[in-house]
Design a protein around this motif. Sequence first.
Motif, PDB file in Angstrom:
ATOM      1  N   ARG A 165       9.794  -3.396  -5.927  1.00  0.00           N
ATOM      2  CA  ARG A 165      10.225  -2.483  -4.870  1.00  0.00           C
ATOM      3  C   ARG A 165       9.981  -1.062  -5.371  1.00  0.00           C
ATOM      4  NH1 ARG A 165      15.657  -1.528  -1.499  1.00  0.00           N
ATOM      5  NH2 ARG A 165      15.297   0.692  -1.171  1.00  0.00           N
ATOM      6  N   THR A 173       7.920  -2.581  -0.519  1.00  0.00           N
ATOM      7  CA  THR A 173       7.871  -3.640  -1.522  1.00  0.00           C
ATOM      8  C   THR A 173       6.459  -4.195  -1.597  1.00  0.00           C
ATOM      9  OG1 THR A 173       8.466  -5.348   0.072  1.00  0.00           O
ATOM     10  CG2 THR A 173      10.260  -4.322  -1.141  1.00  0.00           C
ATOM     11  N   THR A 174       6.147  -4.714  -2.770  1.00  0.00           N
ATOM     12  CA  THR A 174       4.925  -5.487  -2.969  1.00  0.00           C
ATOM     13  C   THR A 174       5.385  -6.898  -3.326  1.00  0.00           C
ATOM     14  OG1 THR A 174       4.791  -5.008  -5.338  1.00  0.00           O
ATOM     15  CG2 THR A 174       3.717  -3.442  -3.841  1.00  0.00           C
ATOM     16  N   GLU A 175       4.464  -7.739  -3.686  1.00  0.00           N
ATOM     17  CA  GLU A 175       4.854  -9.101  -4.071  1.00  0.00           C
ATOM     18  C   GLU A 175       5.738  -9.109  -5.314  1.00  0.00           C
ATOM     19  OE1 GLU A 175       1.554 -11.751  -4.429  1.00  0.00           O
ATOM     20  OE2 GLU A 175       0.821 -11.302  -2.414  1.00  0.00           O
ATOM     21  N   LYS A 176       5.607  -8.079  -6.162  1.00  0.00           N
ATOM     22  CA  LYS A 176       6.291  -8.102  -7.451  1.00  0.00           C
ATOM     23  C   LYS A 176       7.373  -7.048  -7.642  1.00  0.00           C
ATOM     24  CE  LYS A 176       2.243 -10.045  -9.642  1.00  0.00           C
ATOM     25  NZ  LYS A 176       1.303 -10.025 -10.720  1.00  0.00           N
ATOM     26  N   ASP A 222      -1.711  -1.858  -6.737  1.00  0.00           N
ATOM     27  CA  ASP A 222      -1.047  -1.749  -5.441  1.00  0.00           C
ATOM     28  C   ASP A 222      -0.636  -0.303  -5.160  1.00  0.00           C
ATOM     29  OD1 ASP A 222      -1.297  -4.482  -4.974  1.00  0.00           O
ATOM     30  OD2 ASP A 222       0.749  -4.952  -5.644  1.00  0.00           O
ATOM     31  N   ASP A 273      -1.727  -5.206 -11.887  1.00  0.00           N
ATOM     32  CA  ASP A 273      -1.746  -5.524 -10.460  1.00  0.00           C
ATOM     33  C   ASP A 273      -0.784  -4.633  -9.673  1.00  0.00           C
ATOM     34  OD1 ASP A 273      -3.697  -7.472 -10.729  1.00  0.00           O
ATOM     35  OD2 ASP A 273      -2.253  -9.126 -10.860  1.00  0.00           O
ATOM     36  N   GLU A 274       0.389  -4.358 -10.246  1.00  0.00           N
ATOM     37  CA  GLU A 274       1.339  -3.456  -9.592  1.00  0.00           C
ATOM     38  C   GLU A 274       0.758  -2.053  -9.486  1.00  0.00           C
ATOM     39  OE1 GLU A 274       5.466  -3.441 -10.905  1.00  0.00           O
ATOM     40  OE2 GLU A 274       5.153  -5.438 -11.724  1.00  0.00           O
TER      41      GLU A 274
END
Length: 98
Positions: free
Chosen positions: A27, A22-25, A80, A76-77
């Motif tokens: 999965r 997962t990232t902040e935003k 990542d 941003d995703e």
Amino acid sequence: MNLFERLYDEQEDVKVQFIGFTTEKARYDFGIVYTNMFFGKPLVVCMQTGRSTLMCAEEAENVEDIMKVFQIHCEDEAKDLSLFFSKKLPTMSFEAQY
């Protein structure tokens, strides 16, 4: 009548790695197929959407391509994912075949 010209028909045992994170935003769940086909470039498959691409570490640095291939709308995703794949995938140094 022979409609298709066979280009290759290979079978091999391959290494497959399944990674979920997962990232902040978001999965992500990916399968990475390490094969000798396609100049050794791994096949990266998003297990959630079925979208896939052949990708090496250098190509993973291209955020725009990551956005297109996996249909990610947030830069941003995609950054990542780019960072993750840049570290996870092997580097390739070869000249284009075509």
